[in-house]
Design an enzyme around this catalytic site. Structure first.
Site, PDB file in Angstrom:
ATOM      1  N   GLU A   1     -38.004  61.003 -12.652  1.00  0.00           N
ATOM      2  CA  GLU A   1     -37.017  60.386 -13.231  1.00  0.00           C
ATOM      3  C   GLU A   1     -36.406  58.966 -12.505  1.00  0.00           C
ATOM      4  O   GLU A   1     -35.778  58.139 -12.963  1.00  0.00           O
ATOM      5  CB  GLU A   1     -35.877  61.202 -12.968  1.00  0.00           C
ATOM      6  CG  GLU A   1     -34.549  60.882 -13.353  1.00  0.00           C
ATOM      7  CD  GLU A   1     -33.358  61.774 -13.117  1.00  0.00           C
ATOM      8  OE1 GLU A   1     -33.260  62.428 -11.907  1.00  0.00           O
ATOM      9  OE2 GLU A   1     -32.500  61.911 -14.160  1.00  0.00           O
TER      10      GLU A   1
ATOM     11  N   HIS B   1     -28.383  61.425  -4.613  1.00  0.00           N
ATOM     12  CA  HIS B   1     -28.126  60.825  -5.626  1.00  0.00           C
ATOM     13  C   HIS B   1     -27.099  61.437  -6.718  1.00  0.00           C
ATOM     14  O   HIS B   1     -26.626  62.309  -6.505  1.00  0.00           O
ATOM     15  CB  HIS B   1     -29.411  61.020  -6.622  1.00  0.00           C
ATOM     16  CG  HIS B   1     -30.566  60.199  -6.471  1.00  0.00           C
ATOM     17  ND1 HIS B   1     -31.740  61.053  -6.519  1.00  0.00           N
ATOM     18  CD2 HIS B   1     -30.884  59.155  -5.839  1.00  0.00           C
ATOM     19  CE1 HIS B   1     -32.956  60.229  -5.933  1.00  0.00           C
ATOM     20  NE2 HIS B   1     -32.310  59.153  -5.652  1.00  0.00           N
TER      21      HIS B   1
ATOM     22  N   CYS C   1     -34.834  65.492 -12.393  1.00  0.00           N
ATOM     23  CA  CYS C   1     -35.723  64.348 -11.695  1.00  0.00           C
ATOM     24  C   CYS C   1     -37.100  64.638 -11.998  1.00  0.00           C
ATOM     25  O   CYS C   1     -38.179  63.939 -11.962  1.00  0.00           O
ATOM     26  CB  CYS C   1     -35.496  64.508 -10.154  1.00  0.00           C
ATOM     27  SG  CYS C   1     -35.672  66.314  -9.568  1.00  0.00           S
TER      28      CYS C   1
HETATM   29  C1  CIR Z   1     -36.794  61.586  -2.829  1.00  0.00           C
HETATM   30  O1  CIR Z   1     -36.288  61.684  -1.543  1.00  0.00           O
HETATM   31  O2  CIR Z   1     -36.781  60.662  -3.150  1.00  0.00           O
HETATM   32  C2  CIR Z   1     -37.366  62.795  -3.311  1.00  0.00           C
HETATM   33  N1  CIR Z   1     -37.851  63.657  -2.068  1.00  0.00           N
HETATM   34  C3  CIR Z   1     -36.357  63.568  -4.102  1.00  0.00           C
HETATM   35  C4  CIR Z   1     -36.031  62.895  -5.342  1.00  0.00           C
HETATM   36  C5  CIR Z   1     -35.177  63.458  -6.518  1.00  0.00           C
HETATM   37  N2  CIR Z   1     -34.835  62.900  -7.479  1.00  0.00           N
HETATM   38  C6  CIR Z   1     -33.893  63.209  -8.367  1.00  0.00           C
HETATM   39  O3  CIR Z   1     -32.960  63.795  -8.168  1.00  0.00           O
HETATM   40  N3  CIR Z   1     -33.786  62.027  -9.532  1.00  0.00           N
END
Ligand code: CIR
Length: 250
Positions: free
Chosen positions: A65, A157, A245
């Site tokens: 995402e 986020h 995500c």
């Molecule tokens: C990060 O820190 O970028 C990843 N471990 C988690 C991203 C989660 N993304 C989302 O909720 N859209």
């Protein structure tokens, strides 16, 4: 029929970014089984799912995402906010460039798709550690939609504690955001702060996928006539991920 693009969990997923790393670490085999169950739940709801392979060099790549914002035929391929994630977006660009009108975000702007919440003709965009003002300005340029910034505190986020699972509906966890941030004709469902990750729902038709183990949120949804299907995404939660995500609805 709606289509979702997902990305397989790489074998390096245990090294995914985490704001508060779990003492138990991430179990990659379990994450893969949970990802499979998530995909199966989407398919059972009639979603056509396309899966891109994971890339070992990008432990976080299953959080697809964050790499794009899709509104109809228009796509903005993002420049992810975390340096270690820059480059994940290339495979998504290659998958979508033939069928969509694609714009790519250039540095120094950066933005994660997890900060973009679409409600009708408005994009609410979290200003977070991953998304800053230049990223927001480009969103306004690419999509003919109104862009409203919202400050993100105590979370990765904007969608770590919110989602818009159906047209005209927003679900938010208490204590992160002023519920009056949305126009009056938007139905705002508030869920308790201790169930914040359950505010991130994937809506398909009259059904939502909800993170397992959040009974208050589930009851609140069911009392409004929403069908809930629980999916366990505990291994993704350890890396600050939740349900939206893991897919990009095209
Ligand atoms: C990060 O820190 O970028 C990843 N471990 C988690 C991203 C989660 N993304 C989302 O909720 N859209």
């Amino acid at each position: 029929m709606s289509t979702a693009l997902v990305r397989a969990v790489p074998s390096t997923f245990a090294n995914a970014l985490a704001r508060h790393p779990s003492p138990d670490g991430i179990d990659v085999a379990r994450a893969r089984a949970q990802h499979d169950a998530y995909v199966r739940a989407l398919i059972e709801l009639g979603v056509s799912v396309r899966e891109l392979p994971g890339e070992e060099g990008y432990p976080d790549c299953c959080f697809i995402e964050d790499t794009a914002v899709v509104v109809g035929k228009q796509v903005l391929i993002t420049r992810p906010g975390a340096a270690s994630r820059r480059g994940e977006e290339q495979a998504v660009y290659e998958a979508l460039s033939a069928e969509k009108q694609v714009t790519r975000m250039e540095g120094p702007a950066h933005l994660d798709g997890g900060d973009v919440l679409r409600v009708g003709d408005t994009l609410y965009v979290g200003r977070s550690e991953r998304t800053h003002s230049q990223g927001l300005a480009l969103l306004e340029e690419v999509f003919s939609l109104h862009v409203v910034p919202l400050e993100v505190r105590d979370a990765l986020h904007l969608k770590s504690f919110s989602s818009a699972p159906f047209p005209g509906w927003v679900v938010i966890a208490d204590g992160f955001l002023d519920p009056h941030s949305f126009p009056r004709d938007v139905e705002v469902l508030r869920v308790p702060r201790e169930e914040a990750s359950a505010a991130n729902l994937v809506g398909v038709g009259d059904t939502v996928l909800i993170h397992e183990g959040h009974p208050k949120t589930r009851r609140a949804l069911e009392s409004r006539g929403v069908r809930c299907i629980s999916v366990d995404v505990s291994e993704f939660s350890k890396a600050d991920g939740s349900l939206t995500c893991l897919s990009l609805f095209l």
